[in-house]
Design a protein around this motif. Structure first.
Motif, mmCIF file in Angstrom:
data_model
loop_
_atom_site.group_PDB
_atom_site.id
_atom_site.type_symbol
_atom_site.label_atom_id
_atom_site.label_comp_id
_atom_site.label_asym_id
_atom_site.label_seq_id
_atom_site.Cartn_x
_atom_site.Cartn_y
_atom_site.Cartn_z
ATOM 1 N N ASP A 65 7.935 8.037 -13.313
ATOM 2 C CA ASP A 65 8.168 7.831 -11.877
ATOM 3 C C ASP A 65 7.410 8.785 -10.967
ATOM 4 O OD1 ASP A 65 9.746 5.666 -12.389
ATOM 5 O OD2 ASP A 65 11.638 6.744 -12.192
ATOM 6 N N LEU A 66 6.248 9.206 -11.435
ATOM 7 C CA LEU A 66 5.458 10.102 -10.582
ATOM 8 C C LEU A 66 5.262 9.508 -9.187
ATOM 9 C CD1 LEU A 66 3.643 12.598 -10.154
ATOM 10 C CD2 LEU A 66 1.724 11.234 -11.005
ATOM 11 N N TRP A 67 4.978 8.197 -9.151
ATOM 12 C CA TRP A 67 4.708 7.576 -7.848
ATOM 13 C C TRP A 67 5.874 7.744 -6.875
ATOM 14 C CZ3 TRP A 67 6.221 2.054 -6.662
ATOM 15 C CH2 TRP A 67 7.141 1.541 -7.579
ATOM 16 N N LEU A 68 7.085 7.672 -7.394
ATOM 17 C CA LEU A 68 8.241 7.802 -6.511
ATOM 18 C C LEU A 68 8.446 9.253 -6.116
ATOM 19 C CD1 LEU A 68 10.514 5.215 -8.328
ATOM 20 C CD2 LEU A 68 9.223 4.920 -6.185
ATOM 21 N N LYS A 69 8.141 10.155 -7.038
ATOM 22 C CA LYS A 69 8.262 11.586 -6.704
ATOM 23 C C LYS A 69 7.259 11.964 -5.610
ATOM 24 C CE LYS A 69 9.665 12.680 -11.369
ATOM 25 N NZ LYS A 69 8.931 12.743 -12.638
ATOM 26 N N LEU A 70 6.041 11.496 -5.781
ATOM 27 C CA LEU A 70 5.014 11.794 -4.771
ATOM 28 C C LEU A 70 5.400 11.183 -3.426
ATOM 29 C CD1 LEU A 70 1.779 11.150 -6.898
ATOM 30 C CD2 LEU A 70 2.795 13.364 -6.318
ATOM 31 N N ALA A 96 0.845 -1.200 0.000
ATOM 32 C CA ALA A 96 0.000 0.000 0.000
ATOM 33 C C ALA A 96 0.877 1.244 0.000
ATOM 34 C CB ALA A 96 -0.921 -0.004 1.220
ATOM 35 N N ARG A 97 2.042 1.141 0.624
ATOM 36 C CA ARG A 97 2.991 2.273 0.656
ATOM 37 C C ARG A 97 4.339 1.831 0.107
ATOM 38 N NH1 ARG A 97 0.403 2.804 5.941
ATOM 39 N NH2 ARG A 97 -1.057 4.583 5.877
ATOM 40 N N LEU A 98 4.300 1.024 -0.938
ATOM 41 C CA LEU A 98 5.543 0.545 -1.537
ATOM 42 C C LEU A 98 6.380 1.713 -2.055
ATOM 43 C CD1 LEU A 98 7.268 -1.883 -2.492
ATOM 44 C CD2 LEU A 98 6.061 -1.743 -4.676
ATOM 45 N N GLY A 99 5.715 2.681 -2.652
ATOM 46 C CA GLY A 99 6.444 3.833 -3.187
ATOM 47 C C GLY A 99 7.252 4.529 -2.104
ATOM 48 N N ASN A 100 6.662 4.674 -0.929
ATOM 49 C CA ASN A 100 7.381 5.334 0.156
ATOM 50 C C ASN A 100 8.623 4.546 0.556
ATOM 51 O OD1 ASN A 100 4.188 5.723 0.660
ATOM 52 N ND2 ASN A 100 5.312 7.624 1.033
ATOM 53 N N ALA A 101 8.482 3.232 0.571
ATOM 54 C CA ALA A 101 9.627 2.394 0.932
ATOM 55 C C ALA A 101 10.716 2.500 -0.134
ATOM 56 C CB ALA A 101 9.170 0.945 1.103
ATOM 57 N N LEU A 102 10.309 2.450 -1.391
ATOM 58 C CA LEU A 102 11.288 2.511 -2.480
ATOM 59 C C LEU A 102 11.996 3.858 -2.522
ATOM 60 C CD1 LEU A 102 9.512 0.707 -5.442
ATOM 61 C CD2 LEU A 102 11.573 0.004 -4.211
ATOM 62 N N ALA A 103 11.215 4.906 -2.333
ATOM 63 C CA ALA A 103 11.797 6.247 -2.375
ATOM 64 C C ALA A 103 12.866 6.379 -1.297
ATOM 65 C CB ALA A 103 10.710 7.297 -2.177
ATOM 66 N N ARG A 104 12.652 5.704 -0.190
ATOM 67 C CA ARG A 104 13.635 5.772 0.885
ATOM 68 C C ARG A 104 14.890 4.968 0.557
ATOM 69 N NH1 ARG A 104 13.976 9.242 4.961
ATOM 70 N NH2 ARG A 104 11.739 9.036 5.237
#
Lengths: 346, 346, 346, 346
Positions: free
Chosen positions: A252-257, A173-181
């Protein structure tokens, strides 16, 4: 000062625009449209391999159907005792799975340790046929405590799971947040680390209502079309859910967000620490769990801050403190953070 | 010339705008927002009574959860043998109902007659406990054959059902089309005629992905919140599904859109009749079932017309004819109809 | 020296004879016979009130259907974490209940304490609709640790449960053993202490395959006939299951058989204590959990003793000891006990 | 004069004796006993191949679990519209199968014809994913109309089914009666003719409560142990269900008992024919369906005859006649038949 949840945010402008752009002419329903085909190809690129993808409108149905697809009715899903699937989905996995059992494992900061997983598999009563059989391991990325699993941790847990024949599911659900980190690729954080099936979250990240179940071995997704349909999760005007995901993945909008949300969480965490309310768990995604005084709590609420109190789950709080969960999103602004911190300090 | 389905249309501009307007600031998730509260009040006005309303993202999940909520696992749902719930939802009612049974009744033009319902209740083997027990009657409004039940017909069927303790469900995926044709009020077409629970459709009518389960006796909706959540049908950013329905109901937009679709169906039906392809069932909503020649079929497809062939369901077609289903929507234009008719005539 | 389980015993002679006596002439199937009617009346006498009774062939199906009947799919059953329903029935309650959730509570010696139940109800996350709602409390009598709940304890737990609207279920697979120990009436140990529904066990007590689900408020048993049938638990030649139960209840045979098993457990416990292997939990029914040395374990197995090793569940064993479960039955003889004790001592 | 059902008969003496003989000493529960092992070997001999066998206490649970094991939740079971699974099991297959759908096919005398099966597969709407997918064909042997499928008929139907990937199930509640009539081997009537899984009935044939699910490809029985347990159908004192089946199979007792029942049905049929009440369907097993006059009906009931009225299912009865079902069993005597015929004639 709205930190109740990232689902309290709206739709990212790029995604709303994509919905509008898709609103032209006719398109066959139920996924037989160009948007869906493009998004399927896009997922293959993002994950650097063939995948089977199924778009659904809620994270709960993504998790429940993904787990039901890899777990027989007499199977057990091992998960963290405080995970979303175990606590916050009103028994959806049990329902979709025909009465499967979720086995909650304890673990600090929302994470399952390799030792705990090994112990559960070794000491639990399994099969026989008196007992259920472990069929899947579900990991939340990021966790409900705002922490993340590093690729090496996922690999270690997956290896243990696979050795016993369990499928590995990631509630992303918050994979993007984990990846961005972590600054690693989606592939590295999922199938290269052993994941078999992923609930890919877009809603919390900025979409309106769009999630995807991704099987890294496409063969494993056989008949998922039927499961999704009879589970009520196949949208008829499917181009619009596909358009959301397409925009979410575009450049990569998801990672930017996600990065924006993470940055706001960091800013918040720093301010809390400076104010003597250091978060009780590492801030690795977009959730901050801070012990604040009852006075601060009152001041914040009076100032209009919105957030939830949270159970400390084994962490001992200083006297006179209450644990609160503060969730940032792509929509959070530095001004909101700063206003919150001002109100906190009084 | 896109007549494959009304779900091939896009989003009505008013509804897309409403989504955009709702995309401001924060709102608590899961229905705890102002849009949802307003929409609940609006439904009470539209139906002229207190109702319990639950918004969901697909018609399948609306039907399946509505039926599951009024049918025990050992119950049977009586419905038309060609109804959407019986044929087109991949067993969703059976799944959500814990293995309920759907009993398909035959009937001309997609409709169940009072005589047939009486016969089924009288001659079926029920209860005992060897047999399932009739628990619900489900009527499609409009039907899968594009016909509609008049209020008096619903009343007669409901009276028979209620006498035996059955709940009456209406699958209103195209309720607006039926209402627009009859020029009676939503109340008259539903609870005043005996309906207990309604799947209120908005998606086919012009929304993006929004349906509502409406219980006319609010007490009957107790625990539907739980059922919806564990069924994966509770959207987190709920304001956006509420905003769609709000716009759909605003100043009777839903009826206007339905009337436009119906008008286009009428225009199409007239043209077909003039061309010697008179529809086999009364055109009472936005679906036209016409027997066309194989040559016309080829011409139309060559001209880019999109539609589905349809089983004639007991109607005997003239030799050399094939039955086709043509569905209009709010988006259909007179130009499309006319182009279709030109291609038909060759 | 067969102490593996009380289900390893045979059929009590009185019960086998009753089956034989019932084997004359014809009788309508599915419970429409005189034996069944008599047994239903007999249950009313035994429990001193009107009850609704449903005979079934296994304890698992008795528990699972009883719980499913008092728990909605979004409900939770609170039970001991080591209870049979939670651990040993391969997810049957989850299956029959449409995906209900079992919440395991910890507690010494297999028992749930009032404090623990209060804590679980107060601190758990319930309803909302994100969380399941507590719907039933299930108590095992006797417990899986061979201990029993006194009437006062059941009353206290039931009061807590009822205050929150939970139904109280007793898994009485070994109810006879508990009653024989307490010397109180069946009524006092069940509904007078707050129980709403009982799985009345006869198989472990001496029957061949016969259990009963007993609702103390007969209204609560409505439609249980249907549930039993569709759950595959309605026997066609029903007189024979009724005959078993009738003989079991006749002149308190069940209590006599239970007393014999309990006496043998006491004899065993005394011998174990004398041999320095005092049972780790009070011996209150027909199960003895004793820490024996590895040498004794080997000697016993070499001598042909049959029993299971058991997890110590929080009890710390002396070094070099293993916990074993020894179950006696109506069939156990003093000679077997003595032979076991001789082998134990070496 | 008890012709209500063959389950109104008692236990065959040989089987009751076998239960008694098994009642000695101890035996591990749940199938870990010698009786069960012997019975498994015996089934392999009877069917002349390796099989996977699972004993269960009722025919309903045998059918429902067998079908659930070969049908995914989105699958359909094609069966005769008047078959036991479709009509008389209160939705058990739907429940155990997680909401599978039963598709009833019409056919004279309780039988599905090859033409009808082909038509159903060709003309039905399947998969897509809007529709369920045909997964199993279930044949009743003997049928609910007392007729039987010849080996060649089963072969033809199985070939059609297998070509489409369907599994073939036989509901053999009265398999013995069919075999006794045909004088072919169990293998010839089942797997050699294409059957994949069999509900082997013993209860109606003379046992107390004993059925078996037999998978002809043992691999197909994988995890059936778990399904049986969580479905509440695993008996703890398993030796007694095994002992019943063992005696039933011993020296072809099952076929002798079936032959006796069939002979009595033949005697009855002849007498009925002579009295002008010739059975409406071929009498090929132990069920006779005869159109009798209302007067005869009254006389018979006054004389104490017990039987059920039956729907004529498309057969047109002479005026003033009612169709009755008369079931014989191993217990039926010629004297009973003759008394019945006397009362019939008045």
């Amino acid at each position: 000062m709205f930190f109740a949840s990232d689902n309290a945010a709206g739709i990212a402008p790029e995604i709303l625009e994509a919905i509008g752009r898709a609103n032209t002419g006719y398109a066959l329903g139920y996924g037989n449209d160009e948007w869906t085909k493009r998004v399927e190809r896009r997922f293959a690129e993002v994950f650097e391999r063939d995948v089977a993808v199924f778009l659904v409108p809620s994270g709960t149905v993504a998790n429940a159907q993904a787990l039901a697809h890899v777990t027989p009715p007499w199977g057990a899903v091992l998960c963290h005792e405080h995970s979303h699937i175990a606590v916050d989905e009103c028994g959806a996995p049990e329902f979709f799975g025909g009465g499967i059992k979720l086995i909650g494992l304890s673990g600090a900061a929302g994470k399952i340790s390799a030792a705990k997983l090994r112990e559960a598999l070794a000491q639990g009563q399994w099969g026989g046929p008196h007992h259920v059989s472990p069929a899947a391991l579900s990991l939340s990325q990021a966790t409900e405590s705002g922490t993340i699993y590093r690729a090496g941790e996922i690999k270690e847990l997956s290896d243990i799971a696979h050795e016993r024949g369990l499928a590995v599911h990631i509630d992303g659900a918050r994979l993007g947040n984990a990846l961005a980190r972590m600054n690693i690729s989606p592939a590295e954080a999922t199938w290269k680390a052993g994941a078999d099936v992923l609930s890919f979250g877009a809603t919390k990240g900025g979409a309106m209502a769009a999630e995807a179940v991704v099987f890294f071995d496409p063969a494993r997704g056989a008949n998922m079309l039927d499961r999704r349909k009879r589970g009520g999760a196949l949208l008829s005007k499917h181009r619009f859910i596909a358009a959301q995901i397409e925009a979410f993945l575009e450049r990569d909008l998801w990672l930017k967000l996600a990065r924006r949300a993470n940055d706001m969480a960091d800013r918040l965490a720093e301010g809390l620490k400076a104010a003597g309310c250091a978060p009780v768990w590492p801030v690795e995604a977009n959730e901050v769990f801070a012990p604040i005084s009852h006075d601060a709590d009152k001041r914040l609420q009076a100032a209009g801050a919105v957030y939830h109190e949270w159970p400390p789950f084994g962490v001992s709080l200083p006297a006179g403190r209450v644990l609160v969960r503060l969730v940032t999103s792509f929509q959070t602004t530095a001004a909101e953070i700063d206003a919150f911190l001002r109100a906190l300090r009084g």
